[in-house]
Every structure is written in C-alpha cells, then in structure tokens.
Design an enzyme around this catalytic site. Structure first.
Site, short mmCIF file in Angstrom:
data_model
loop_
_atom_site.label_atom_id
_atom_site.label_comp_id
_atom_site.label_asym_id
_atom_site.label_seq_id
_atom_site.Cartn_x
_atom_site.Cartn_y
_atom_site.Cartn_z
N HIS A 127 0.82 -1.22 0.00
CA HIS A 127 0.00 0.00 0.00
C HIS A 127 0.85 1.26 0.00
O HIS A 127 0.60 2.19 -0.77
CB HIS A 127 -0.92 0.00 1.22
CG HIS A 127 -1.92 1.12 1.21
ND1 HIS A 127 -1.63 2.37 1.71
CD2 HIS A 127 -3.18 1.19 0.74
CE1 HIS A 127 -2.68 3.16 1.57
NE2 HIS A 127 -3.63 2.47 0.98
N CYS A 128 1.88 1.29 0.81
CA CYS A 128 2.63 2.54 1.02
C CYS A 128 3.33 3.02 -0.24
O CYS A 128 3.13 4.15 -0.68
CB CYS A 128 3.65 2.35 2.13
SG CYS A 128 2.92 1.98 3.74
N ILE A 129 4.15 2.16 -0.85
CA ILE A 129 5.00 2.62 -1.95
C ILE A 129 4.21 2.88 -3.22
O ILE A 129 4.40 3.91 -3.86
CB ILE A 129 6.14 1.61 -2.19
CG1 ILE A 129 7.06 1.57 -0.96
CG2 ILE A 129 6.94 1.99 -3.42
CD1 ILE A 129 8.16 0.55 -1.06
#
Length: 348
Positions: A169-171
């Site tokens: 999700h983050c990158i």
C-alpha cells in the site's frame, strides 16, 4: 551530543511477521545509530517462518528485547503491545522491512529540542532497482553482476534486488496521493510521477520477456501454458494489495495464455473482470506440464532445486536460481541466456 534529550531513553517498536529475510537489516540499522540510548522492542506476531531464529542472536544486546506472540493479531495490535512494554521518554516506530540512516534518531531528537516540539517525522526514500534492470537489459549488461560488483564496496552501498514490480500500500499509492495533493498547491513532484510511470511498466515488461523466452523454444505466447510462482507482493506473506503479479496474470490471460498460479500463502484473488482465481496445489512434478514457469514471488517454502528439476523452462525475475547452473533457467536481467541444448544465446 548535547541538549535536553541527553540520556533520555528512546523506545523503538518493531512489529514483525514472517520477516526472516529482512529483519536482520532493520535491526542492524538500529544498532548503527549514532544515538545509543535506546531500547528496541521486537513484537513477533506469530511468524510461521524463521524470524525468531533470525532475531535470537541479537538478543545478546541488553537493549533489545523480544515479545513473541502465540496468535497473529495484526500489525496495529503488535505495535500497541510493544508500546505497552516501552519505558522510554520518546517512542519511535520502525517496521521490520524498513531501514534507518545512522543519524536518524540523533537528528530527530535535535529537531525536537530546537523546535520545542513533541512530535517529529522524517522524509523517506524508496528503493526500486527494476528501472536499472530495464536499462541494463537495453545495454546488454548483466544486472546481477553489476549488483554483485557494487556490493564489494566497503562503504556507501546498500543492496536492493530488482523484481517484477512493487506492491503493498505505502509505496505504490501514498506517493501518488502526495503528488496529487501537491498539485493543489501548484507544486509538481515530477520525480514521483516518473517513478510511478516506470514501475507501472514492469508487469508488461515481464510479459514481453515471457514472449522472448517462449520464442527460443519455438512457442508462441497465445495458446501456451504458463505457471506463475507466487502472487503476494513480496516473499513470505499473504498480502496481495497492489501486487504486480495480478496484472501480469491478467495480461497473459488476455493474450490467450492458459495461465495458472501457485501460492500456498496467497491462495486466491479476484481479477478485474470479477472472476475469482485459486492457486493450484504445490506439486513440483506438475510443473513439467507447463511451457513456461515464471517466478514472481519466491517464498522460502518453494524448493528451487525441485522446481529447476521438473520445469521445462523458467523465467526467473528475482534471481532465485542463482545457485543453479541450468540452461533452461532464464535469469531476468542476464545479458544472455541459453535454452536446452541449443548453442544460440538469446539476448533478453
């Protein structure tokens, strides 16, 4: 070091789940901090791999403690459990697959002191070697030899291996949201968008390499049978969020490939057309029935030697078969590869 934070303990909370391949580097980045008055609380969330064995040698440092949970309850509760054990004035969170630069704590504590603040956050860097792999491919350079040569530097180098794309999700998502919000302030973060553009090309690039590999054995992509190994976005987890394996599966299917996947951890997913796809059982002998096996996420549970023994042709996107010398293994990133008993080397 001088300042009001002198001798103040920093409690570092590190949740861990199936992180045996990366958590050692994360712990090492804590040990390398210039600010040394810290405690590291590692909360293992019932890992099924060898994470605990990886952590154990570090427990000789009295600043490091381990909380091993018997039941997996998720990263949020793991952080809360670590927080409940903390005794420091300051608290910092570090995931088991992330790294800190050596002066991270020192610089943040300095900022807290100078600004009389109670909260400090920092920028972060993401590392993705796949664009470099694409460049080396165009230039006929072996990316793996390049990385090995770079690894010989005694300082200033941190190794990151390329792969079929980025997930989680983050990158893939958060930087794009930041870029979108920045435009509201008439600020254009072109580097973020350029990185996203390059990363989004990787699944199609893998499909292109599958075409090249099949051509060497006089097989067309359309009508071929392909097995994808691993669907999770990284090794030893069951997380499918933004996994590049899914668009690879969908693209192959759209081009007439009879595609299957094997992932004992991430056992099913739903494609864009609403269809649910399920893993095939892990049976190495069955791999001989596929024209091509593509390794996307090589969990530790996969026996690479058995895969190499039974598969007819392998496209290795993660250099998982570096220890095996076989001409039927196509290492993605090699300048050349050789198939079966043919004398011809074909550039990838």
């Amino acid at each position: 070091m001088r300042g009001r934070y002198d001798n103040q303990l920093v409690s570092i909370i590190m949740p861990c789940f199936n992180a045996m391949n990366v958590i050692g580097d994360s712990i090492d980045s804590v040990l390398a901090q210039t600010y040394v008055n810290w405690e590291l609380i590692i909360v293992d969330d019932a890992s099924a791999d060898q994470s605990l064995a990886t952590i154990e040698p570090y427990l000789t440092d009295p600043r490091i403690q381990l909380l091993a949970k018997e039941k997996n309850e998720g990263v949020a509760l793991a952080r809360n459990d670590g927080l409940a054990r903390s005794t420091g004035r300051y608290v910092a969170f570090l995931d088991s697959d992330d790294l800190w630069r050596p002066r991270k704590l020192e610089q943040q504590l300095t900022a807290l002191t100078e600004k009389d603040a109670v909260l400090s956050y920092s920028a972060y860097e993401t590392f993705q070697e796949s664009p470099l792999k694409m460049l080396c491919d165009k230039m006929g350079i072996d990316i793996w030899e390049t990385i090995e040569a770079s690894s010989t530097k005694p300082f200033g180098f941190m190794r990151f291996n390329p792969g079929p794309g980025i997930g989680g999700h983050c990158i893939p998502l958060d930087p794009i949201y930041l870029s979108w919000k920045a435009k509201e302030a008439n600020f254009f973060s072109r580097f973020i968008e350029l990185a996203q553009e390059t990363n989004s090309q990787m699944p199609d690039y893998i499909v292109h390499k599958a075409v090249t590999a099949l051509n060497t054995v006089k097989k067309s992509l359309n009508g071929s049978t392909i097995l994808l190994i691993g669907m999770a976005y990284k090794e030893n987890i069951d997380d499918l969020r933004e996994s590049p394996s899914i668009p690879i599966f969908e693209s192959l299917q759209a081009q007439g490939v009879m595609v299957s996947f094997c992932d004992p951890l991430a056992t099913d997913f739903r494609s864009k057309d609403g269809a649910t796809h399920h893993t095939i059982p892990l049976d190495y002998a069955q791999m001989a029935h596929y024209d091509l096996v593509i390794t996307l996420t090589c969990h530790d549970l996969f026996d690479k030697d058995k895969m190499a023994e039974h598969s007819r042709l392998i496209l290795d996107t993660k250099n998982a078969f570096a220890h095996i010398d076989s001409r039927k293994i196509v290492r993605f990133g090699d300048a050349t590869f050789q198939i079966a008993n043919e004398a011809t080397h074909v550039s990838l």
